[in-house]
Write an enzyme that holds these catalytic residues in place. Structure first.
Site, short mmCIF file in Angstrom:
data_model
loop_
_atom_site.label_atom_id
_atom_site.label_comp_id
_atom_site.label_asym_id
_atom_site.label_seq_id
_atom_site.Cartn_x
_atom_site.Cartn_y
_atom_site.Cartn_z
NE ARG A 69 2.18 9.77 9.53
CZ ARG A 69 3.23 10.37 8.96
NH1 ARG A 69 3.20 11.66 8.73
NH2 ARG A 69 4.29 9.67 8.61
N GLY A 70 3.13 7.83 13.18
CA GLY A 70 4.16 7.08 13.89
C GLY A 70 4.03 5.59 13.61
CG ASN A 71 6.94 3.09 15.43
OD1 ASN A 71 6.55 2.49 16.43
ND2 ASN A 71 7.84 4.05 15.51
CB CYS A 111 -2.04 9.87 1.00
SG CYS A 111 -1.08 8.36 1.20
CB SER A 119 -6.38 5.99 6.47
OG SER A 119 -7.27 5.75 5.40
CG LEU A 120 -7.51 12.04 4.05
CD1 LEU A 120 -7.43 12.83 2.75
CD2 LEU A 120 -8.13 12.89 5.14
NE ARG A 121 -9.58 2.75 3.51
CZ ARG A 121 -9.46 1.80 4.43
NH1 ARG A 121 -10.50 1.43 5.17
NH2 ARG A 121 -8.29 1.24 4.66
NE ARG A 122 -7.12 2.10 8.19
CZ ARG A 122 -5.83 1.88 8.43
NH1 ARG A 122 -5.09 2.82 8.99
NH2 ARG A 122 -5.29 0.73 8.11
CE LYS A 147 -0.47 0.07 5.05
NZ LYS A 147 0.37 1.28 5.26
CG ASP A 148 3.66 2.12 2.85
OD1 ASP A 148 2.61 2.73 3.11
OD2 ASP A 148 4.33 1.51 3.70
CB THR A 185 4.99 5.89 17.84
OG1 THR A 185 6.41 5.68 17.81
CG2 THR A 185 4.71 7.34 18.17
NE ARG A 186 0.41 5.06 13.09
CZ ARG A 186 -0.09 4.92 11.88
NH1 ARG A 186 -1.36 4.62 11.72
NH2 ARG A 186 0.66 5.10 10.80
#
Length: 330
Positions: free
Chosen positions: A149-151, A230, A129-132, A80-81, A154-155
């Site tokens: 944001r973050g891994n 995105c 995510s804007l979609r979510r 997805k990236d 972190t989240r």
């Protein structure tokens, strides 16, 4: 071989890279693989929403530079990236078997046992995510959505230790790969290589999972034709059943109020590895799979184009244009 991430943010990236290396070592026991951890722009810019940064290669550019300089030979990404149009000279040489494509809700400890529907009014839900956000805003208008944001580490730490978020939305596949099921370029890994490096293409080509490959070609074709990324809420889902490839796609306004969705299907034969020699045709949506028959790949690509065209003809472009303008204005 390079994996996306640095020492502080690499746990999931390293797990994903290690899984590809383990498979390659089993297939090629005489080869040695060195893993080089690298960080990307997307890893470093954590105070800005992905949709606001405006960089299409957030998680790939630095890794592609290393490929170009022959510092690494393979790069492992979440599929997805990877943009649907890759820079010249690069290709996705392998699409590995997909894990769960679904999203997962992780709640703050004080809301364990709750659902999104039963969260208190104005509870804040974090997502990158804007979609979510658009999909959930439509279904749960009593909630507020904010970028996080973050891994994964972190989240989850932000969720558990701060009082800002009542819940966060994450990819289920990432949680599963980390072994955190209890907390639950979406599920598929792609291996990017130099497009003209036939030896490496042959090396990684055996990693292609035919069903995942065809599903991802259809999905990426749909997104490319819609020019989805995105900065707009676009969703796509595939399934293969009884020789049919089903593709469902949709677009949303930023607040989820407007939506357009449809499903199309095509007859498709999920192939085994090609037995008649490699194909000489160019890549499709950035993917090279010369050991997989060409016809089902083209059928998958055409399905994505057909569904995107259908939605555009029904007015999806207006929804996406407004979403882009509003996102850039805020």
């Amino acid at each position: 071989m390079s994996g996306n991430g640095n020492a502080a943010a690499t746990a999931l990236a390293r797990i994903q890279t290690d899984s590809v290396v383990a498979t390659l070592k089993a297939l090629y026991p005489g080869l040695q693989f060195e893993i080089i951890a690298m960080s990307t722009t997307g890893d470093k810019i954590l105070d800005t929403a992905l949709s606001k940064i405006g960089e299409k290669s957030l998680f790939t550019k630095e890794l592609e530079h290393a490929l170009e300089r022959n510092e690494v030979d393979l790069v492992v990404h979440s599929l997805k990236d990877l943009p649907t149009v890759l820079p010249p000279g690069f290709t996705i040489g392998a699409v590995c078997k997909r894990e769960s494509p679904y999203d997962a809700v992780v709640f703050h400890p004080k809301f364990v046992g709750k659902t999104l529907e039963t969260l208190p009014e104005k509870s804040v839900v974090g997502t990158s995510s804007l979609r979510r956000a658009a999909q959930l805003q439509r279904k749960f208008p009593h909630l507020e959505f904010k970028s996080i944001r973050g891994n994964l580490n972190t989240r989850l730490r932000k969720l558990d230790e701060l009082q800002e978020f009542s819940a966060i939305i994450l990819a289920a596949a990432g949680l599963q790969r980390m072994g955190w099921q209890n907390r639950v370029g979406q599920g598929a890994l792609g291996v990017e290589v130099r497009a003209k490096d036939q030896d490496i293409l042959d090396l990684v080509g055996v990693l292609h999972d035919p069903e995942t490959l065809l599903r991802c070609i259809a999905e990426r074709s749909f997104l490319r034709h819609l020019e989805g990324g995105c900065s707009v809420p676009v969703a796509v889902h595939t399934a293969i059943k009884d020789g049919q490839l089903y593709l469902t796609g949709g677009v949303w306004s930023l607040n989820g109020a407007e939506t357009m969705q449809d499903t199309m299907q095509t007859t498709i034969h999920v192939p085994v590895q090609h037995e008649d020699g490699p194909e000489d045709d160019p890549q499709l949506v950035g993917i090279t799979a010369r050991n997989i028959p060409r016809q089902p790949q083209l059928a998958a690509e055409n399905l994505g184009i057909s569904l995107a065209t259908l939605l555009l003809n029904k007015g999806a472009k207006n929804i996406l244009d407004v979403a882009r303008q509003l996102n850039e204005a805020h």
